[in-house]
Enzyme design. Sequence first.
Site, PDB file in Angstrom:
ATOM      1  N   GLU A 285      42.774  78.186  46.781  1.00  0.00           N
ATOM      2  CA  GLU A 285      42.584  79.683  46.591  1.00  0.00           C
ATOM      3  C   GLU A 285      43.246  80.484  47.409  1.00  0.00           C
ATOM      4  OE1 GLU A 285      38.196  80.101  45.031  1.00  0.00           O
ATOM      5  OE2 GLU A 285      38.304  81.132  47.022  1.00  0.00           O
ATOM      6  N   HIS A 306      42.660  51.824  43.193  1.00  0.00           N
ATOM      7  CA  HIS A 306      42.723  51.292  42.097  1.00  0.00           C
ATOM      8  C   HIS A 306      42.299  52.268  40.816  1.00  0.00           C
ATOM      9  CE1 HIS A 306      42.176  47.404  44.034  1.00  0.00           C
ATOM     10  NE2 HIS A 306      42.014  48.056  45.042  1.00  0.00           N
ATOM     11  N   LYS A 420      34.722  85.035  35.584  1.00  0.00           N
ATOM     12  CA  LYS A 420      33.756  85.887  35.558  1.00  0.00           C
ATOM     13  C   LYS A 420      33.443  86.847  34.615  1.00  0.00           C
ATOM     14  CE  LYS A 420      33.155  85.320  40.565  1.00  0.00           C
ATOM     15  NZ  LYS A 420      33.051  86.217  41.808  1.00  0.00           N
TER      16      LYS A 420
HETATM   17  O1  PA5 Z   1      36.717  81.707  49.575  1.00  0.00           O
HETATM   18  C1  PA5 Z   1      36.228  82.327  48.860  1.00  0.00           C
HETATM   19  O2  PA5 Z   1      36.192  83.481  49.164  1.00  0.00           O
HETATM   20  C2  PA5 Z   1      35.331  82.222  47.763  1.00  0.00           C
HETATM   21  O3  PA5 Z   1      35.425  80.639  47.422  1.00  0.00           O
HETATM   22  C3  PA5 Z   1      33.831  82.413  47.927  1.00  0.00           C
HETATM   23  O4  PA5 Z   1      33.272  81.738  49.174  1.00  0.00           O
HETATM   24  C4  PA5 Z   1      33.040  81.980  46.817  1.00  0.00           C
HETATM   25  O5  PA5 Z   1      33.613  82.572  45.511  1.00  0.00           O
HETATM   26  C5  PA5 Z   1      31.561  82.367  47.014  1.00  0.00           C
HETATM   27  O6  PA5 Z   1      31.553  83.788  47.310  1.00  0.00           O
HETATM   28  P1  PA5 Z   1      30.211  84.456  47.839  1.00  0.00           P
HETATM   29  O7  PA5 Z   1      30.039  83.987  49.228  1.00  0.00           O
HETATM   30  O8  PA5 Z   1      30.418  85.968  47.873  1.00  0.00           O
HETATM   31  O9  PA5 Z   1      29.207  84.074  46.873  1.00  0.00           O
END
Ligand code: PA5
Length: 432
Positions: A285, A306, A420
């Site tokens: 990310e 494996h 989303k």
């Molecule tokens: O690293 C990040 O910012 C994302 O992976 C969020 O943690 C994830 O989308 C969850 O978001 P939130 O804590 O707002 O529900």
Amino acid sequence: MVKVDLTGCDSFVKKEQFEEYVKKALEAQKVLEEETGAGNDFLGWQHLPSVIGKEQLDDCLSVVNCWVGKQIDLVVVIGIGGSYLGAKAAIEALSHSFANHLSSHGPKVVFAGENLSEDYTAELIDLVQLRNAACVVISKSGTTTEPAVAFRLVKNLLEETYGKEEARERIVAITDKARGALKSLSNQEGYKTFVIEDNIGGRFSVLTPVGLVPIALAGFDIEAMVHGAQEAELVLSERSAANPAVQYAAMRNLLYDGGRKIELFASFNPKLQYLGEWFKQLFGESEGKDGKGIFPASVIFTTDLHSMGQYIQDGLRILFETVVTVENAQRSVTIPSDPQNLDGLNYLAGKHVEHCNRMAQLGTKMAHIDGGVPNLDIRIDKLDEYHLGQLFYFFEKVCGISAYVLGVNPFNQPGVEAYKKNMFKLLEKPGY
Ligand code: PA5
């Protein structure tokens, strides 16, 4: 401290090339630490270990004490992405491998809100109905659909089972200090709430209450984890070519620029499977944007030798592997001798299982290097809270430096919005 050994890359890169990338990594480290780079309003994690006070740790532990008093035996931790994976990784790493089949004193921690499977949700409801349950709901934005759905269901269940007043004492919310539906709901319902600071993004939040509250509830020593991270914060802030975070960041970028587009997180310890998941989220990310980025994948050896072993050894040569090793096993098991030796294993009699694991690791390293896979070796002494705290901070620091070398903002995730928007439209959410 976390040790990094890059000799497994010697046959793939030239010394001068590496030195050039170390210079780039040192520049990126400066930008990160002086907070002059992209996303610099999300750098709260950098000094987090050294600023967490006893008061904050005690506040996390107050939830444990309160729920021990109620003899809670199941805690449902609801969250997704960075609001889930750090706690999951730590709890899996520190727990007995068969904890679910053993009786224990404290509550069992289970996770929800990290998927939208109806069967999973129904089975979660089955479990909550059988147990003396409580819930920690985590969402920084307070608006993420997956955890919101799970929380609505678990909240209803707790209220039906224990009544509204008692349910209130069995729910803790961890969210933004002002924004989001979870914040306003928590205020209205009067839940105990922990704040995720604005300047700490989800995937960098394992050392905040996001990770610490669930980890403490699972019975682990969060103070030791923070101490480990403090040590890492200090050591990894050295502006030196010997800094292990700088070295690792330099090497992974050099390999990437040389055509190695996939990084395989590997470990010979199955307890680190979810650390691999956390690693993938942290790097995937943070780096995968603007048409760039190392694709992070993960395997557990010898298990996956494996399954994925064939590809790693012989497939497309676009991989490098980062192997995380725990140097000392906590337990001791030796292989017994057998008078008949029908299985032909007496050559191993008297040897520790971990010795076989080490030899498998060494054999794999040699084979993969021979097969064209550079090997980066990361080591910690043992698998406990202290060393895990070091490892979390180490990877966060590497990620910040590495992404700046790559030339992307590590602290946003614009790509996550695409699914989303489509999903909301398909679900006919108002406004979409
Ligand atoms: O690293 C990040 O910012 C994302 O992976 C969020 O943690 C994830 O989308 C969850 O978001 P939130 O804590 O707002 O529900």
